[in-house]
Design a protein around this motif. Structure first.
Motif, PDB file in Angstrom:
ATOM      1  N   ILE A  86     -11.286  35.293  18.347  1.00 50.92           N
ATOM      2  CA  ILE A  86     -12.822  35.810  18.367  1.00 50.92           C
ATOM      3  C   ILE A  86     -12.791  36.886  16.838  1.00 50.92           C
ATOM      4  O   ILE A  86     -12.114  37.412  16.833  1.00 50.92           O
ATOM      5  CB  ILE A  86     -13.414  36.040  19.231  1.00 50.92           C
ATOM      6  CG1 ILE A  86     -13.008  35.748  20.571  1.00 50.92           C
ATOM      7  CG2 ILE A  86     -14.678  36.404  19.123  1.00 50.92           C
ATOM      8  CD1 ILE A  86     -13.645  36.352  21.736  1.00 50.92           C
ATOM      9  N   PRO A  87     -13.386  35.563  15.793  1.00 50.43           N
ATOM     10  CA  PRO A  87     -13.786  36.869  14.568  1.00 50.43           C
ATOM     11  C   PRO A  87     -14.803  37.500  14.148  1.00 50.43           C
ATOM     12  O   PRO A  87     -16.114  37.499  15.543  1.00 50.43           O
ATOM     13  CB  PRO A  87     -13.811  35.608  13.769  1.00 50.43           C
ATOM     14  CG  PRO A  87     -14.710  34.724  14.521  1.00 50.43           C
ATOM     15  CD  PRO A  87     -14.478  34.283  15.723  1.00 50.43           C
ATOM     16  N   ASP A  88     -14.846  38.597  13.758  1.00 56.86           N
ATOM     17  CA  ASP A  88     -15.691  39.699  13.729  1.00 56.86           C
ATOM     18  C   ASP A  88     -17.034  39.289  13.878  1.00 56.86           C
ATOM     19  O   ASP A  88     -17.716  40.228  14.482  1.00 56.86           O
ATOM     20  CB  ASP A  88     -14.909  40.724  13.113  1.00 56.86           C
ATOM     21  CG  ASP A  88     -14.087  42.026  13.045  1.00 56.86           C
ATOM     22  OD1 ASP A  88     -13.412  41.368  14.486  1.00 56.86           O
ATOM     23  OD2 ASP A  88     -13.323  42.702  12.287  1.00 56.86           O
ATOM     24  N   ALA A  89     -16.817  38.379  12.867  1.00 59.93           N
ATOM     25  CA  ALA A  89     -18.537  37.756  12.502  1.00 59.93           C
ATOM     26  C   ALA A  89     -18.518  37.563  14.119  1.00 59.93           C
ATOM     27  O   ALA A  89     -20.038  37.357  14.223  1.00 59.93           O
ATOM     28  CB  ALA A  89     -18.955  36.716  11.933  1.00 59.93           C
ATOM     29  N   ALA A  90     -18.267  37.016  15.171  1.00 59.50           N
ATOM     30  CA  ALA A  90     -19.101  36.661  16.367  1.00 59.50           C
ATOM     31  C   ALA A  90     -19.268  37.417  17.301  1.00 59.50           C
ATOM     32  O   ALA A  90     -20.683  38.108  17.334  1.00 59.50           O
ATOM     33  CB  ALA A  90     -18.189  36.094  17.131  1.00 59.50           C
ATOM     34  N   PHE A  91     -18.406  38.944  16.503  1.00 62.51           N
ATOM     35  CA  PHE A  91     -19.181  40.565  17.898  1.00 62.51           C
ATOM     36  C   PHE A  91     -20.881  40.683  16.978  1.00 62.51           C
ATOM     37  O   PHE A  91     -21.821  41.597  17.421  1.00 62.51           O
ATOM     38  CB  PHE A  91     -18.331  41.268  17.360  1.00 62.51           C
ATOM     39  CG  PHE A  91     -17.191  41.001  18.378  1.00 62.51           C
ATOM     40  CD1 PHE A  91     -17.441  41.313  20.209  1.00 62.51           C
ATOM     41  CD2 PHE A  91     -15.793  40.527  17.814  1.00 62.51           C
ATOM     42  CE1 PHE A  91     -16.121  40.633  20.546  1.00 62.51           C
ATOM     43  CE2 PHE A  91     -15.097  39.787  18.548  1.00 62.51           C
ATOM     44  CZ  PHE A  91     -14.773  40.288  19.859  1.00 62.51           C
TER      45      PHE A  91
END
Length: 144
Positions: A86-91
């Motif tokens: 999961i990339p940080d952009a998803a959070f």
């Protein structure tokens, strides 16, 4: 997100069900709860890991377990595999959506509080109502 943020759990608001929301930092990443309406011989606990928006819907993982502890262990195992993808952009996307949804809810709560704190609308007193009736009755009699 590759850090080792500890998972925390919070009891769901519904007092009629035993459900725990699981958070990584401030992002709700899943839930563990007792399934409703299952036969007594079936595993009563279910877990689900994944969040939307942010993750693709097909990336979510879920399962069932006989006990809360078994569900928690399975959840943590699935999360430790999944979080590496999961990339940080998803959070960030999930947080942005949460904040966007919170604003109208906050405005609505404030409006309800204002209406409730104002109390009931004042009503005309019985004396005033009788006075108005007498006035209109006099007016209608004089018009005849």
């Amino acid at each position: 997100m590759t850090d080792d943020t500890a998972l925390t759990r919070r009891r769901a608001d519904n007092p009629h069900e035993e459900t725990w929301h699981i958070y990584s930092s401030d992002v709700r990443i899943g839930a563990i709860g007792v399934r409703a309406g299952v036969p007594v011989h079936a595993d009563p606990w279910a877990w689900s890991v994944g969040f939307y928006p942010g993750m693709e819907p097909g990336a979510r993982r879920r399962g069932m377990a006989a006990t809360f502890e078994a569900a928690r262990e399975a959840f943590e195992a699935a999360w430790s595999e999944l979080r590496l993808t999961i990339p940080d952009a998803a959070f960030a996307e999930w947080r942005q959506d949460r904040d966007w949804r919170a604003e109208p809810a906050s405005v609505n709560r404030r409006a309800i509080q204002l209406r409730c704190s104002a109390g009931p609308k004042p009503r005309a007193s019985a004396a005033l109502a009788q006075s108005l009736l007498d006035h209109f009755q006099t007016f209608s009699e004089s018009a005849i």
